[in-house]
Write a protein that holds these residues in place. Structure first.
Motif, short mmCIF file in Angstrom:
data_model
loop_
_atom_site.label_atom_id
_atom_site.label_comp_id
_atom_site.label_asym_id
_atom_site.label_seq_id
_atom_site.Cartn_x
_atom_site.Cartn_y
_atom_site.Cartn_z
N PRO A 186 2.86 0.46 8.71
CA PRO A 186 3.79 1.36 8.00
C PRO A 186 3.68 2.83 8.38
O PRO A 186 4.62 3.58 8.14
CB PRO A 186 3.43 1.14 6.53
N MET A 187 2.57 3.24 8.99
CA MET A 187 2.45 4.67 9.34
C MET A 187 3.51 5.08 10.36
O MET A 187 3.89 6.25 10.41
CB MET A 187 1.04 5.00 9.84
N VAL A 188 4.01 4.11 11.15
CA VAL A 188 5.06 4.45 12.11
C VAL A 188 6.43 4.44 11.45
O VAL A 188 7.42 4.84 12.07
CB VAL A 188 5.06 3.49 13.32
N CYS A 189 6.50 3.99 10.18
CA CYS A 189 7.77 4.04 9.44
C CYS A 189 8.11 5.46 9.04
O CYS A 189 9.26 5.74 8.67
CB CYS A 189 7.68 3.20 8.16
N VAL A 190 7.13 6.35 9.07
CA VAL A 190 7.31 7.67 8.47
C VAL A 190 7.54 8.72 9.55
O VAL A 190 6.69 8.92 10.43
CB VAL A 190 6.09 8.06 7.62
N ASP A 191 8.69 9.34 9.51
CA ASP A 191 9.02 10.47 10.38
C ASP A 191 10.04 11.30 9.63
O ASP A 191 11.25 11.18 9.83
CB ASP A 191 9.57 9.97 11.72
N ILE A 192 9.54 12.13 8.72
CA ILE A 192 10.41 12.81 7.77
C ILE A 192 11.42 13.71 8.47
O ILE A 192 12.58 13.80 8.05
CB ILE A 192 9.56 13.59 6.76
N LYS A 193 11.03 14.35 9.57
CA LYS A 193 11.96 15.22 10.28
C LYS A 193 13.16 14.44 10.82
O LYS A 193 14.25 14.99 10.96
CB LYS A 193 11.23 15.93 11.43
N ASN A 194 12.94 13.16 11.12
CA ASN A 194 14.03 12.31 11.61
C ASN A 194 14.53 11.35 10.53
O ASN A 194 15.05 10.27 10.85
CB ASN A 194 13.57 11.54 12.84
N ARG A 195 14.32 11.74 9.26
CA ARG A 195 14.87 11.03 8.10
C ARG A 195 14.34 9.60 7.98
O ARG A 195 15.06 8.69 7.58
CB ARG A 195 16.40 11.06 8.16
N LYS A 196 13.09 9.42 8.30
CA LYS A 196 12.40 8.16 8.04
C LYS A 196 11.35 8.46 6.97
O LYS A 196 10.35 9.12 7.24
CB LYS A 196 11.73 7.62 9.31
N PHE A 197 11.60 7.97 5.75
CA PHE A 197 10.83 8.40 4.60
C PHE A 197 9.74 7.38 4.23
O PHE A 197 9.77 6.23 4.66
CB PHE A 197 11.76 8.66 3.42
N ILE A 198 8.79 7.83 3.41
CA ILE A 198 7.61 7.03 3.10
C ILE A 198 7.99 5.81 2.26
O ILE A 198 8.56 5.95 1.17
CB ILE A 198 6.57 7.87 2.33
N PRO A 199 7.67 4.59 2.71
CA PRO A 199 7.92 3.41 1.88
C PRO A 199 6.99 3.41 0.66
O PRO A 199 5.82 3.78 0.76
CB PRO A 199 7.64 2.24 2.81
N MET A 200 7.53 2.99 -0.49
CA MET A 200 6.75 2.94 -1.74
C MET A 200 7.04 1.62 -2.45
O MET A 200 8.10 1.01 -2.25
CB MET A 200 7.12 4.09 -2.67
N SER A 201 6.11 1.21 -3.30
CA SER A 201 6.31 -0.03 -4.04
C SER A 201 5.50 -0.01 -5.32
O SER A 201 4.58 0.81 -5.48
CB SER A 201 5.89 -1.24 -3.20
N THR A 202 5.83 -0.93 -6.24
CA THR A 202 5.02 -1.12 -7.43
C THR A 202 5.41 -2.42 -8.11
O THR A 202 6.52 -2.93 -7.94
CB THR A 202 5.16 0.06 -8.42
N LYS A 203 4.49 -2.95 -8.88
CA LYS A 203 4.72 -4.11 -9.74
C LYS A 203 4.14 -3.75 -11.10
O LYS A 203 3.00 -3.31 -11.19
CB LYS A 203 4.03 -5.35 -9.19
N GLN A 204 4.94 -3.96 -12.16
CA GLN A 204 4.49 -3.53 -13.48
C GLN A 204 4.95 -4.51 -14.55
O GLN A 204 6.12 -4.88 -14.60
CB GLN A 204 5.07 -2.13 -13.76
N GLU A 205 4.00 -4.96 -15.38
CA GLU A 205 4.31 -5.87 -16.49
C GLU A 205 4.75 -5.05 -17.71
O GLU A 205 4.11 -4.06 -18.07
CB GLU A 205 3.08 -6.70 -16.86
N VAL A 206 5.86 -5.49 -18.34
CA VAL A 206 6.41 -4.75 -19.48
C VAL A 206 6.85 -5.76 -20.55
O VAL A 206 7.42 -6.81 -20.21
CB VAL A 206 7.62 -3.88 -19.06
N ALA A 207 6.60 -5.45 -21.82
CA ALA A 207 7.10 -6.27 -22.92
C ALA A 207 8.24 -5.52 -23.59
O ALA A 207 8.05 -4.43 -24.14
CB ALA A 207 5.99 -6.55 -23.93
N LEU A 208 9.46 -6.08 -23.54
CA LEU A 208 10.63 -5.46 -24.16
C LEU A 208 10.85 -6.08 -25.54
O LEU A 208 10.98 -7.30 -25.66
CB LEU A 208 11.86 -5.66 -23.28
N SER A 209 10.90 -5.24 -26.57
CA SER A 209 10.98 -5.77 -27.93
C SER A 209 12.01 -5.09 -28.81
O SER A 209 12.49 -5.68 -29.76
CB SER A 209 9.61 -5.68 -28.61
N VAL A 210 12.35 -3.83 -28.52
CA VAL A 210 13.27 -3.09 -29.39
C VAL A 210 14.28 -2.32 -28.57
O VAL A 210 14.04 -1.97 -27.41
CB VAL A 210 12.49 -2.11 -30.31
N ASP A 211 15.42 -2.05 -29.20
CA ASP A 211 16.41 -1.18 -28.57
C ASP A 211 15.85 0.22 -28.43
O ASP A 211 15.02 0.68 -29.22
CB ASP A 211 17.68 -1.12 -29.43
#
Length: 475
Positions: free
Chosen positions: A175-200
């Motif tokens: 992934p380090m070669v994915c990043v070239d901000i001057k040429n509009r290649k931006f840093i890849p990001m990710s996440t996984k998150q557990e959430v309990a939905l219960s109310v409006d």
């Protein structure tokens, strides 16, 4: 006088009548007459107005530009996919943010700190939120297309089954070669998150984590002359990275290289920043190595760290000095049915952190000397007083044969390859050298004529010190 008395009598009479009236209205309420509360309303199965904030802003692991000592423009959100998966592994919602479609200037520059969405009509219950940003250049290992292209396909549409085991097993190729901000290649990001939905009206904050780490390098020049830096090399980093944080991370053979044209100049007795660059998350046992070409001569250094987590910054301060400590290491191996073979590793002019790769099962000795290249010429002084420290944790890998303060340090290594041991030592005479270390990695025994070569701070946290590395001239 009579009028006064009558008036009082009338008033008293009225008060007494009032009391009788109140008494007549009083009722004793029994338990049977107590009002009953309404029964609990049925829980809502469809929720409205769930507010979701996704981003790299004001979040512990991935703070944005504001207040972040190390953040730069372009290190944030450009494009985004949010997938909400229910307990039955069905994709309930897939929100895709395209900066061109949304006409968002900050996002088009990779500088959107946060994305906020209000989601209606989600079912209540436990959910898993997956968020992926800037995946246009991120190639999935074993596939020929980017992860962003996959996310836009049919298998990630709302109502489709979510195969978490497959997706979370994805690895991003280098992934380090994915990043070239001057040429509009931006840093890849990710996440996984557990959430309990219960109310409006519930608020959910999703923290994006950058898939790469960053190295911030500077040079302190005390060599006696101007330093002209024409090339930088740093190794060795992992070959690929897990899509989701927490997956297996290994060491690899990826090298970062940068040629400077024009050269970077650091005046004598000055400290100057050289470069900031992105590298792959790496969990290794062999320390990272650095090479700088200074005034057409290669100088090398070994860092005191071998691992670097994603979304972290590694500050490295390199020191170019007049004098340097050199270790002369001689190793010998005894093949079955033959005579001992001498493997001379020579004068390995490294740093206060040294790295050697020696054949498994070998016997080796180490001698030291201080080299000064100054106005009076080239001077070599042998080390006459030092002391080694070998941790009990490495007792199965190394057996010391000499005294720890002997002028010639001698030891045996285990007959197993790919073992790593770190030895610490201090030099007292002829020159003080503090907090030095030698990392030895055992490699498979080769043919008799083989040459054996020598060789975090969170992103949002300002460091209070740098990893110190002294550069010395390569042989």
């Amino acid at each position: 006088m009579k009028q006064t008395v009558c008036s009082i009598a009338i008033n008293i009479g009225l008060c007494l009548c009032a009391l009788f009236v109140l008494a007549g209205c009083t009722k004793i309420i029994s338990d049977d007459d107590t009002p009953k509360p309404d029964p609990d309303p049925a829980p809502k199965t469809r929720l409205e107005n769930i507010s979701v904030v996704i981003g790299a802003a004001n979040i512990l692991e991935s703070k944005a530009l504001h207040g972040d000592e190390y953040a730069q423009s372009g290190e944030f959100i450009h494009s985004l996919h949010l997938l909400i998966v229910n307990e039955n592994n069905i994709i309930e919602k897939h929100i895709a943010f395209d900066p061109n479609r949304e006409n968002d200037y900050n996002a088009s520059e990779g500088n959107l700190a946060q994305y906020t969405a209000t989601i209606d009509f989600l079912t209540s219950g436990k959910k898993t939120f997956y968020a992926f940003a800037n995946m246009e250049q991120a190639k999935i290992k074993g596939q020929s297309i980017s992860f962003d292209t996959l996310l836009k396909g049919n298998e990630f549409k709302e109502g489709e089954s979510w195969n978490g085991n497959v997706v979370e097993a994805y690895r991003i190729e280098n992934p380090m070669v994915c990043v070239d901000i001057k040429n509009r290649k931006f840093i890849p990001m990710s996440t996984k998150q557990e959430v309990a939905l219960s109310v409006d009206g519930q608020h959910v904050t999703v923290s994006l984590i950058r898939l790469v780490a960053k190295v911030k390098m500077q040079l302190a020049n005390n060599h006696g002359e101007r330093a002209s830096i024409s090339k930088l090399v740093m190794k060795s980093f992992s070959d690929d990275t897990p899509l989701i944080k927490g997956g297996t991370v290994e060491a690899g053979n990826k090298t970062y290289e940068k040629e400077f044209n024009p050269a970077v100049i650091v005046e004598n007795n000055n400290i100057s920043d050289i470069l900031e660059f992105y590298v792959n998350e790496t969990q290794g046992t062999t320390p990272f190595e650095v090479e700088l070409t200074i005034n057409d001569t290669i100088y090398t250094g070994v860092l005191g760290v071998s691992s670097l987590e994603r979304n972290h910054v590694l500050p490295v301060s390199l020191h170019l000095l007049k004098s340097t400590l050199v270790l002369d290491v001689t190793a010998s191996v005894a093949p079955i049915g033959g005579y001992p073979v001498l493997v001379n590793l020579g004068n390995n002019r490294l740093t206060n952190n040294y790295l050697l790769r020696l054949p498994e099962g070998c016997y080796f000795t180490i001698e030291g000397k201080i080299i000064n290249d100054g106005e009076v010429g080239h001077i070599e002084d042998p080390v006459t007083k030092w002391k080694w420290n070998v941790s009990d944790a490495y007792s199965s890998i190394i057996q010391v044969e000499s005294a720890l303060d002997a002028q010639i340090f001698a030891a045996h290594l285990t007959a197993l390859p790919k073992q790593t041991v770190q030895l610490n030592f201090e030099v007292y005479e002829p020159q003080q050298v503090n907090n030095a270390s030698l990392t030895i990695e055992t490699v498979p025994l080769q043919d008799w004529d083989t040459t054996y070569p020598t060789s975090a701070l969170e992103w949002d946290e300002k460091p209070v010190w740098f990893t110190s590395v002294s550069l010395t001239k390569s042989k």
